[in-house]
Design a protein around this motif. Structure first.
Motif, mmCIF file in Angstrom:
data_model
loop_
_atom_site.group_PDB
_atom_site.id
_atom_site.type_symbol
_atom_site.label_atom_id
_atom_site.label_comp_id
_atom_site.label_asym_id
_atom_site.label_seq_id
_atom_site.Cartn_x
_atom_site.Cartn_y
_atom_site.Cartn_z
ATOM 1 N N PRO A 1 0.422 6.720 -0.029
ATOM 2 C CA PRO A 1 0.484 6.590 1.430
ATOM 3 C C PRO A 1 -0.028 5.219 1.902
ATOM 4 O O PRO A 1 -0.997 4.692 1.345
ATOM 5 N N LYS A 2 0.651 4.706 2.915
ATOM 6 C CA LYS A 2 0.304 3.383 3.448
ATOM 7 C C LYS A 2 -1.154 3.349 3.922
ATOM 8 O O LYS A 2 -1.841 2.340 3.806
ATOM 9 N N SER A 3 -1.610 4.496 4.433
ATOM 10 C CA SER A 3 -2.971 4.533 4.988
ATOM 11 C C SER A 3 -4.043 4.302 3.910
ATOM 12 O O SER A 3 -5.108 3.774 4.210
ATOM 13 N N LEU A 4 -3.765 4.664 2.659
ATOM 14 C CA LEU A 4 -4.743 4.416 1.592
ATOM 15 C C LEU A 4 -4.946 2.920 1.394
ATOM 16 O O LEU A 4 -6.066 2.439 1.233
ATOM 17 N N GLU B 1 -4.326 0.647 3.646
ATOM 18 C CA GLU B 1 -4.954 0.104 4.857
ATOM 19 C C GLU B 1 -6.453 0.398 4.863
ATOM 20 O O GLU B 1 -7.262 -0.440 5.274
ATOM 21 N N ALA B 2 -6.820 1.596 4.400
ATOM 22 C CA ALA B 2 -8.256 1.946 4.338
ATOM 23 C C ALA B 2 -8.971 0.980 3.399
ATOM 24 O O ALA B 2 -10.052 0.467 3.729
ATOM 25 N N VAL C 1 -7.652 2.234 -6.815
ATOM 26 C CA VAL C 1 -6.958 3.101 -5.848
ATOM 27 C C VAL C 1 -5.507 3.378 -6.275
ATOM 28 O O VAL C 1 -5.109 4.536 -6.416
ATOM 29 N N ASN D 1 -3.993 6.794 -8.702
ATOM 30 C CA ASN D 1 -3.314 7.793 -7.871
ATOM 31 C C ASN D 1 -1.808 7.861 -8.138
ATOM 32 O O ASN D 1 -1.073 8.508 -7.385
#
Lengths: 223, 275
Positions: A114-117, A119-120, A135, A139
């Protein structure tokens, strides 16, 4: 004598897998993120070995590696070796031939994160290598495993390219698949059968590992 | 002071969507942002965080320029010291709850991680990976992880959208408590106006990329006086504890989630916002 072609095949497959893993990580990451107009061209080039007869790739490599070609001349003058009918030449040929088997699963793996990972991790000020090794890769383990196993297995079973650029030199280019062909040509079916059985067993075990670990690549492809 | 003056446009399928915002906020407050879908709430958070870039304008925080289109300044997201709680929580699936919190920190501070795990009642799942947790539990981990970064700004994007009212109130209680403890500026995006008014100092309403209204929350006035009020009664229910105070003959009722670790007793004098 029986084990030499098998060991050579294993050595070729291992070296090819390691090299392709290192090359394919940045390449597949770029392909998964890029919206460049060059992307479809590059994807088509990478996928070519999937559809081309191995002899076609082998034929062009034969021309490229020949001592008369500029590449062959350059390699000979800089490294003092020939690529044609040599193990290093086989490694280069195998890397080109098996490239899609590593790049495509890794590309699917990067796309599945996911893009949010990302970004986080970006907000946490992590550098690219930390993000990659802490990361991204952990995953997408099934994609990494699929890439490694498929590349290894595909290289183990390579025949056409090896025959064109490697020939049949014992301990140098006579890999298992060539050894089978050679023994059949000599009507030595018993030995050919032994080589074939070993390859069947190795291929079955590698695919069993992929399916046991719920190979994400196959799963994604079948959706 | 946070000063923001930005413009951004997107090409939609049939039209051009334009965002134009000009706002100032005091530091240390909770700013609630609401508005219909597509109003630009999440985009505003992402622009503040540096995950998206405006077309032009400037963003300043405490006299530091984070973005200025005229002088081509754009501080990278990682250098803004922002904690972000994403809609999907963005917890790292390969790490345990504790590892998620530790990974978020630039300088490892296990004391703070332990404190957050304790304060947010996450001790039982410290060594569990996020996929095994419920949505509400993941939400708490995401909030704790964002705070573990010791951020100057905490941005929360629709954090309560998937939660039932009881769980939502519980998390609002945590948020308020953490804000009081760590004194950071919080931007909270939500469709749920009820939640926003419970915790926000200021409310911002957006529609179609523009501010339609900006007001102080009716529950927490901006210019707050404080008073020492005497606790005279506690009405406890399953979800809430209603604390009744008396100050200069006037009764003040304060409802808080039941599970907050509050140890007030009848007769205590408690400092409260007033006015």
């Amino acid at each position: 004598m029986l084990w030499n072609p098998i060991l050579l095949s294993l050595k070729l497959a291992l070296i090819t897998t390691i090299i392709l893993f290192a090359i394919s990580i940045p390449l597949s990451y770029w392909l998964s993120k890029s919206s460049s107009k060059l992307k479809p061209i590059l994807e088509a080039i990478i996928a070519l070995p999937l559809v081309l007869p191995p002899t076609v790739l082998g034929f062009y490599l034969l021309l490229a590696f020949s001592p008369q070609s500029s590449l062959g001349t350059w390699v000979h003058s800089w490294f003092g070796m020939d690529l044609l009918f040599s193990f290093p030449g086989l490694v280069i040929g195998s890397c080109l031939y098996s490239l899609p088997f590593m790049v495509q699963p890794l590309q699917s793996g990067f796309l599945s994160i996911p893009k949010s990972l990302m970004e986080a991790a970006r907000l946490m000020d992590k550098d690219f290598f930390t993000v990659l090794f802490r990361v991204l890769l952990p995953n997408m383990k099934s994609a990494v495993l699929s890439g490694l196993i498929l590349t290894f297995a595909h290289t183990m079973g390579e025949f056409g390219v090896v025959l064109m650029i490697g020939g049949n030199i014992p301990n140098q280019t006579k890999v298992a698949s060539i050894a089978i062909y050679d023994e059949v040509e000599s009507l030595n079916y018993a030995l050919a059968n032994q080589y074939a059985m070993i390859l069947v067993a190795l291929s079955f075990v590698t695919l069993l590992v992929v399916y046991t670990f719920n190979g994400g690549y196959f799963k994604q492809q079948s959706r | 002071m946070i000063k923001l003056d930005i413009e951004k446009s997107f090409k939609g399928t049939s039209s051009l969507w334009e965002m134009a915002l000009s706002c100032n906020w005091d530091l240390g407050r909770i700013i609630g942002i609401s508005g219909p879908s597509g109003a630009g709430k999440s985009t505003l958070l992402r622009i503040i965080a540096g995950l998206e870039q405006p077309d032009q304008g400037h963003i300043m925080i405490d006299n530091q320029v984070w973005y200025d289109s005229t002088s081509s300044i754009n501080t990278p997201a990682g250098k803004r010291n922002i904690g972000f709680v994403f809609q999907d929580y963005a917890l790292f699936p390969n790490m345990t709850v504790q590892q998620n919190l530790l990974f978020a920190q630039k300088v490892k501070d296990i004391r703070l991680v332990n404190e957050l795990i304790e304060v947010m009642e996450m001790e039982a799942w410290r060594d569990i990976k996020p996929q095994l947790l419920s949505g509400g539990q993941q939400q708490r981990v995401a909030l704790a992880r964002a705070i573990a970064m010791k951020p100057d700004l905490l941005l929360l994007d629709e954090p309560f959208s998937a939660l039932d009212p009881a769980l939502r109130d519980r998390l609002l209680g945590y948020l308020k408590m953490l804000h009081q403890k760590y004194r950071m500026t919080i931007f909270l995006v939500s469709h749920d106006l009820d939640s926003l008014t419970k915790v926000s100092d200021q409310l911002l309403f957006l529609d179609n990329g523009k501010v339609t209204s900006q007001q102080n929350s009716p529950f927490t006035p901006i210019k707050t006086k404080r008073c020492l009020a005497k606790l005279i009664k506690i009405n406890a229910s399953e979800d809430h504890s209603a604390f009744v105070f008396e100050f200069e003959g006037e009764r003040i009722e304060l409802k808080l989630p039941a599970n907050l670790p509050i140890k007030w007793q009848i007769g205590d004098n408690i400092e409260l916002p007033y006015g």
